[in-house]
Design a protein around this motif. Structure first.
Motif, short mmCIF file in Angstrom:
data_model
loop_
_atom_site.label_atom_id
_atom_site.label_comp_id
_atom_site.label_asym_id
_atom_site.label_seq_id
_atom_site.Cartn_x
_atom_site.Cartn_y
_atom_site.Cartn_z
N MET A 1 1.29 -1.45 0.06
CA MET A 1 -0.20 0.01 -0.10
C MET A 1 1.09 1.35 -0.03
N GLU A 2 0.79 2.11 -0.41
CA GLU A 2 1.41 3.30 -0.82
C GLU A 2 0.97 4.58 -0.05
N PHE A 3 1.37 5.35 1.59
CA PHE A 3 0.86 6.10 1.71
C PHE A 3 1.44 7.27 1.93
N GLU A 4 0.56 8.16 1.46
CA GLU A 4 0.61 9.52 1.69
C GLU A 4 0.98 10.61 2.15
N GLY A 5 1.78 9.96 3.70
CA GLY A 5 2.18 10.72 5.03
C GLY A 5 2.66 9.73 5.88
N TYR A 6 3.65 9.91 6.88
CA TYR A 6 3.80 8.84 7.20
C TYR A 6 4.30 10.13 9.15
N ILE A 7 3.71 8.93 10.03
CA ILE A 7 3.61 10.06 11.33
C ILE A 7 4.86 8.65 12.50
N PHE A 8 5.63 9.35 13.22
CA PHE A 8 6.24 8.92 13.70
C PHE A 8 6.44 8.96 15.22
N ASP A 9 5.74 7.73 16.02
CA ASP A 9 6.45 8.45 17.44
C ASP A 9 7.66 8.34 17.61
N LEU A 10 7.65 9.22 19.84
CA LEU A 10 9.43 9.49 18.95
C LEU A 10 10.32 8.81 20.15
N ASP A 11 9.81 8.68 21.47
CA ASP A 11 10.51 8.19 22.71
C ASP A 11 10.35 6.03 22.14
N GLY A 12 11.08 5.45 21.94
CA GLY A 12 11.34 4.11 21.48
C GLY A 12 11.00 3.78 19.66
N THR A 13 10.02 4.73 19.90
CA THR A 13 10.10 4.03 18.81
C THR A 13 11.17 4.62 17.08
N LEU A 14 11.73 5.92 17.63
CA LEU A 14 12.44 7.18 16.57
C LEU A 14 13.92 6.51 16.98
N ALA A 15 13.59 6.79 18.31
CA ALA A 15 15.21 7.36 19.65
C ALA A 15 14.54 6.14 20.32
N ASP A 16 16.02 4.90 20.42
CA ASP A 16 16.01 3.84 21.84
C ASP A 16 15.76 5.13 23.49
N THR A 17 15.46 5.67 23.73
CA THR A 17 15.38 6.41 24.56
C THR A 17 14.48 6.12 26.29
N MET A 18 13.82 4.57 25.98
CA MET A 18 13.30 4.35 27.06
C MET A 18 14.10 3.69 28.16
N PRO A 19 15.51 3.01 27.76
CA PRO A 19 15.51 3.08 29.26
C PRO A 19 16.49 3.73 30.49
N ALA A 20 17.00 4.68 29.00
CA ALA A 20 17.22 6.67 29.97
C ALA A 20 16.39 6.88 30.80
N HIS A 21 15.04 6.92 30.00
CA HIS A 21 14.05 7.96 30.68
C HIS A 21 13.15 6.98 31.88
N TYR A 22 13.07 5.76 31.67
CA TYR A 22 13.10 4.98 32.65
C TYR A 22 13.90 5.25 34.20
N LEU A 23 14.97 4.90 33.87
CA LEU A 23 16.32 5.63 34.70
C LEU A 23 16.02 6.88 35.35
N SER A 24 16.28 8.04 34.83
CA SER A 24 15.29 8.99 35.25
C SER A 24 14.00 8.96 36.56
N TRP A 25 13.13 8.63 35.46
CA TRP A 25 11.72 8.04 36.11
C TRP A 25 12.11 7.42 37.89
N ARG A 26 12.89 6.40 37.53
CA ARG A 26 13.39 5.80 38.49
C ARG A 26 13.79 6.38 39.48
N LYS A 27 14.95 7.04 39.87
CA LYS A 27 15.22 8.22 40.55
C LYS A 27 14.70 9.67 40.72
N ILE A 28 13.14 10.01 40.44
CA ILE A 28 12.46 10.89 40.87
C ILE A 28 10.90 10.67 41.70
N THR A 29 11.07 9.49 41.04
CA THR A 29 9.78 8.84 41.90
C THR A 29 10.22 8.29 43.11
#
Length: 196
Positions: A1-29
């Motif tokens: 199928m041909e798409f006319e637009g692509y939309i990307f989530d950022l965290d965990g999709t474009l960028a491998d940020t989830m481990p860093a996010h969880y470390l920062s969450w753990r620190k502040i919680t």
């Protein structure tokens, strides 16, 4: 199928940020006496930071300033941003479609945090539109963030393809009437918690 637009989530999709996010969450919680398991963290993927603090505080009977806590958490994350890399199979899709099909980033992140991540990966110039947590009143699993991205791209929702890694985001993309590709089918982020 041909798409006319692509939309990307950022965290965990474009960028491998989830481990860093969880470390920062753990620190502040932990600082504020809140429990927040890694499994729960992943289940709330796509929910804005301030809203998660409100959810946790209400569930655990704590009183806190969710906006201040959200800034503490995001500052802690930005301290780790140099460790963040791209998720290559998704970035390959971006590179292949650059200059051919309009593309957007649609994220539950705050705009300033999104900009730091895109700068870290040096990929901001690939995209024609950006939708952040400040840009819609309702967030994933509501479709608003993706519908707003389609509007900014000038593409009908049903002609858009969404890349997502979180269940709430996948539900949001489906609710928007878009084709959704689940990044979890080919990328598993590194876990921080032993045995999780």
């Amino acid at each position: 199928m041909e798409f006319e637009g692509y939309i990307f989530d950022l965290d965990g999709t474009l960028a491998d940020t989830m481990p860093a996010h969880y470390l920062s969450w753990r620190k502040i919680t932990q600082k504020h006496g809140l429990e927040f398991s890694e499994d729960r963290f992943y289940s709330l993927g796509g929910v804005p930071t301030e809203r998660i603090f409100n959810i946790l505080a209400e569930e655990q009977g704590k009183t806190l300033n969710a906006a201040e806590c959200a800034h503490e958490k995001e500052n802690a994350f930005v301290d780790l941003i140099s460790e963040v890399g791209p998720i290559e199979p998704v970035l390959e899709v971006v590179r292949l479609n650059h200059g051919k099909v309009p593309m957007a980033v649609a994220t539950g992140a705050m705009r300033w945090v999104m900009e730091r991540i895109l700068d870290q990966l040096e990929i901001a110039d690939y995209f024609q539109a950006f939708v952040c947590s400040e840009d819609t009143k309702r967030h994933k699993p509501f479709p608003d963030v993706f519908l707003e991205a389609a509007t900014r791209l000038g593409v009908a929702p049903e002609k858009c393809c969404v890349y997502e890694d979180a269940q709430l985001g996948i539900e949001a993309g489906q609710a928007a009437g878009m084709h959704v590709i689940d990044v979890r089918e080919f990328h598993t982020p590194r876990r921080i918690t032993a045995g999780a």
